[in-house]
Design a protein around this motif. Structure first.
Motif, short mmCIF file in Angstrom:
data_model
loop_
_atom_site.label_atom_id
_atom_site.label_comp_id
_atom_site.label_asym_id
_atom_site.label_seq_id
_atom_site.Cartn_x
_atom_site.Cartn_y
_atom_site.Cartn_z
N UNK A 1 -3.03 -1.90 17.26
CA UNK A 1 -1.67 -2.34 16.33
C UNK A 1 -1.87 -2.28 14.97
N UNK A 2 -3.00 -2.75 14.51
CA UNK A 2 -3.07 -3.20 13.07
C UNK A 2 -3.63 -1.74 12.23
N UNK A 3 -4.33 -1.10 13.20
CA UNK A 3 -4.70 0.14 12.55
C UNK A 3 -3.39 1.08 12.36
N UNK A 4 -2.42 1.01 13.21
CA UNK A 4 -0.92 1.86 13.05
C UNK A 4 -0.35 0.89 11.63
N UNK B 1 -8.30 -12.21 -0.58
CA UNK B 1 -8.92 -11.23 0.49
C UNK B 1 -7.98 -11.60 1.69
N UNK B 2 -6.79 -10.84 1.54
CA UNK B 2 -5.79 -11.09 2.38
C UNK B 2 -5.83 -9.99 3.70
N UNK B 3 -6.83 -9.28 3.96
CA UNK B 3 -6.91 -8.32 4.90
C UNK B 3 -7.64 -8.86 6.15
N UNK B 4 -6.95 -8.67 7.41
CA UNK B 4 -7.61 -9.34 8.36
C UNK B 4 -6.98 -8.52 9.64
N UNK B 5 -7.36 -8.91 10.86
CA UNK B 5 -6.94 -8.40 11.98
C UNK B 5 -5.43 -8.52 12.34
N UNK B 6 -5.04 -9.61 11.78
CA UNK B 6 -3.48 -9.88 11.94
C UNK B 6 -2.46 -8.72 11.44
N UNK B 7 -1.86 -7.84 12.47
CA UNK B 7 -0.94 -7.06 11.64
C UNK B 7 0.22 -7.43 11.01
N UNK B 8 0.77 -8.60 11.44
CA UNK B 8 1.70 -9.33 10.41
C UNK B 8 1.24 -9.76 8.92
N UNK B 9 -0.05 -10.20 8.91
CA UNK B 9 -0.48 -10.53 7.61
C UNK B 9 -0.88 -8.92 7.08
#
Length: 270
Positions: free
Chosen positions: A18-21, A62-70
């Motif tokens: 999902x995060x990839x999309x 560093x706001x990039x994470x596995x969270x798709x919402x974030x």
């Protein structure tokens, strides 16, 4: 009997695919990586990319994470390394095989993309891998959300004439088509509850945006980007039930990575 899969569709609804999309929609190239440790930063530097961190480790710098919402709220970098022990690990272990990132958000787009390129046929059989999760002790935890995501893609494939389906693929399809409220089921399943209790209910909302995305992330030169060509493939061996003949679409629910070993849907239990 053994069969060769011309393409793997990896489904990790909560949350790596999902995060990839979400990232690829914004034009980011996403490098899957199996380990969420200090080696991820080293790998990211080697790819001139920024590393995603764990959900709770994200900061303003560093706001990039596995969270798709974030991820949706963060600035999108040109290149991102996405560590995940589930979906990313499977994708990273696939070698030169054609790999597509599928989820509920892009199920129809993925099914149509695969059909246009002749996957799910005698010449180009297809494997759909529902990634699954892990219990704290490292053992396999079946993931309903991944079975539903795989079923959504398989249902689209079958509607366009791909097949025949393996019994496992047919079961995944039936799970999706006979679930009247997919978003509600994902929110109420173990993974959905776990994320909500941890303060990440928005990730479940993003992950259950059924067919909201037309993006089809294809692994090319080690990174996911929007698939426009036919892709390249190196066949990999997967199993078929003895005596049933060749199956053009197979599905797994849950995975056990040990070299190239992946748990079959038959091992799934509530």
């Amino acid at each position: 009997m053994a069969q060769d899969a011309a393409c793997l569709v990896v489904v990790d609804v909560l949350s790596s695919t999902t995060s990839v999309t979400v990232a690829v929609e914004a034009g980011t190239r996403v490098f899957p990586y199996a380990w969420r440790d200090e080696t991820a930063s080293v790998f990211a530097r080697s790819k001139a990319a920024v590393p995603a961190v764990g959900r709770r480790a994200a900061t303003s710098t560093s706001p990039w994470s596995l969270s798709p919402a974030a991820l949706r709220e963060a600035p999108f970098p040109p290149r991102l390394v996405l560590p995940s022990p589930n979906g990313s690990a499977i994708a990273a272990a696939a070698g030169d095989s054609s790999v597509v990132a599928g989820c509920l958000r892009n199920a129809t787009a993925v099914g149509q993309w695969l059909t246009r390129r002749g996957y799910g046929t005698d010449d180009r059989p297809l494997a759909v891998v529902a990634a699954g999760e892990r219990w704290p002790d490292g053992s396999l935890r079946p993931a309903l959300e991944d079975l539903l995501g795989a079923g959504a893609i398989i249902a689209e494939l079958e509607s366009t004439g791909a097949g025949p389906l393996s019994p496992e693929a047919a079961a995944a399809r039936a799970c999706f088509t006979h679930t009247p409220d997919v978003a509600g089921a994902v929110a109420a399943c173990s993974s959905g509850i776990e994320l909500a209790m941890s303060g990440f209910a928005d990730d479940v909302v993003v992950a259950t945006e059924l067919n909201a995305s037309a993006i089809v992330p294809v692994l090319t030169d080690g990174a996911f980007s929007h698939g426009t060509g036919t892709g390249h493939s190196r066949t990999c061996e997967v199993s078929a039930a003895p005596g049933t003949g060749r199956r053009n679409v197979c599905a797994w629910a849950g995975k056990e990575l040990d070299g190239t070993r992946i748990g079959l849907v038959a091992s799934w239990s509530p």
